[in-house]
Scaffold this motif. Structure first.
Motif, PDB file in Angstrom:
ATOM      1  N   HIS A 148       0.809  -1.218   0.000  1.00  0.00           N
ATOM      2  CA  HIS A 148       0.000   0.000   0.000  1.00  0.00           C
ATOM      3  C   HIS A 148       0.845   1.273   0.000  1.00  0.00           C
ATOM      4  CE1 HIS A 148      -3.628  -2.428   1.608  1.00  0.00           C
ATOM      5  NE2 HIS A 148      -3.488  -2.538   0.310  1.00  0.00           N
ATOM      6  N   ASN A 149       2.030   1.218   0.588  1.00  0.00           N
ATOM      7  CA  ASN A 149       2.879   2.419   0.573  1.00  0.00           C
ATOM      8  C   ASN A 149       3.386   2.738  -0.834  1.00  0.00           C
ATOM      9  OD1 ASN A 149       4.662   0.260   0.411  1.00  0.00           O
ATOM     10  ND2 ASN A 149       6.187   1.204   1.755  1.00  0.00           N
ATOM     11  N   LYS A 150       3.326   1.772  -1.754  1.00  0.00           N
ATOM     12  CA  LYS A 150       3.751   2.000  -3.144  1.00  0.00           C
ATOM     13  C   LYS A 150       2.638   2.641  -3.979  1.00  0.00           C
ATOM     14  CE  LYS A 150       7.755  -0.148  -2.865  1.00  0.00           C
ATOM     15  NZ  LYS A 150       8.990   0.581  -2.811  1.00  0.00           N
ATOM     16  N   THR A 151       1.408   2.626  -3.465  1.00  0.00           N
ATOM     17  CA  THR A 151       0.271   3.179  -4.223  1.00  0.00           C
ATOM     18  C   THR A 151      -0.363   4.360  -3.504  1.00  0.00           C
ATOM     19  OG1 THR A 151      -1.274   1.589  -3.229  1.00  0.00           O
ATOM     20  CG2 THR A 151      -0.227   0.947  -5.304  1.00  0.00           C
ATOM     21  N   GLU A 152       0.358   4.956  -2.553  1.00  0.00           N
ATOM     22  CA  GLU A 152      -0.158   6.102  -1.784  1.00  0.00           C
ATOM     23  C   GLU A 152      -0.339   7.347  -2.650  1.00  0.00           C
ATOM     24  OE1 GLU A 152      -1.320   7.535   1.423  1.00  0.00           O
ATOM     25  OE2 GLU A 152      -1.594   5.401   1.480  1.00  0.00           O
ATOM     26  N   ASP A 153       0.577   7.554  -3.579  1.00  0.00           N
ATOM     27  CA  ASP A 153       0.541   8.745  -4.437  1.00  0.00           C
ATOM     28  C   ASP A 153      -0.577   8.576  -5.471  1.00  0.00           C
ATOM     29  OD1 ASP A 153       0.964  10.954  -6.016  1.00  0.00           O
ATOM     30  OD2 ASP A 153       2.998  10.394  -6.618  1.00  0.00           O
ATOM     31  N   LEU A 154      -1.534   9.479  -5.449  1.00  0.00           N
ATOM     32  CA  LEU A 154      -2.692   9.384  -6.332  1.00  0.00           C
ATOM     33  C   LEU A 154      -2.550  10.200  -7.618  1.00  0.00           C
ATOM     34  CD1 LEU A 154      -5.655   9.533  -3.791  1.00  0.00           C
ATOM     35  CD2 LEU A 154      -4.721   7.542  -4.976  1.00  0.00           C
ATOM     36  N   SER A 155      -1.406  10.821  -7.843  1.00  0.00           N
ATOM     37  CA  SER A 155      -1.283  11.666  -9.038  1.00  0.00           C
ATOM     38  C   SER A 155      -1.463  10.850 -10.318  1.00  0.00           C
ATOM     39  CB  SER A 155       0.037  12.432  -9.042  1.00  0.00           C
ATOM     40  OG  SER A 155       1.128  11.546  -8.980  1.00  0.00           O
ATOM     41  N   GLY A 156      -0.949   9.634 -10.347  1.00  0.00           N
ATOM     42  CA  GLY A 156      -1.149   8.768 -11.515  1.00  0.00           C
ATOM     43  C   GLY A 156      -2.606   8.383 -11.694  1.00  0.00           C
TER      44      GLY A 156
END
Length: 108
Positions: A18-26
């Motif tokens: 989950h820490n690898k998908t925290e950034d929602l810009s993509g």
């Protein structure tokens, strides 16, 4: 919003930590490309690129959904996921209405 929430749920459930998908810009960029991009001109598209740099992390959004409580990310994602089909149906109904009234054109 529908596309963003769908992207957020897909990334969360995708198997990566989950820490690898925290950034929602993509996810925001993908959701924009699937929904609003075709309606915008050059200036609006460029402005949207700037906006994607200010997108909060997923945890921040889910904490707000959980009314400030920590540790409810799994619960919030499940609740969002449960409502996506109904949300998708509502959006489809609105889009079909717009197309029928010639206020929009079908997706290419």
């Amino acid at each position: 919003m529908l596309e963003l929430l769908s992207e957020m749920v897909t990334a969360y459930n995708g198997g990566l930590p989950h820490n690898k998908t925290e950034d929602l810009s993509g996810a925001v960029a993908t959701a924009y490309a699937k929904s609003l991009k075709r309606h915008h001109g050059f200036i609006a598209k460029q402005a949207f690129k700037v906006v994607t740099m200010a997108v909060p992390y997923r945890h921040t959004i889910l904490k707000a959904v959980a009314l400030g409580q920590e540790g409810l990310d799994d619960v919030c994602i499940r609740h969002i996921e449960c409502h996506l089909d109904n949300f998708r149906l509502n959006v489809k109904t609105l889009v079909d209405y717009y197309i029928a009234k010639k206020l929009d054109t079908p997706d290419p």
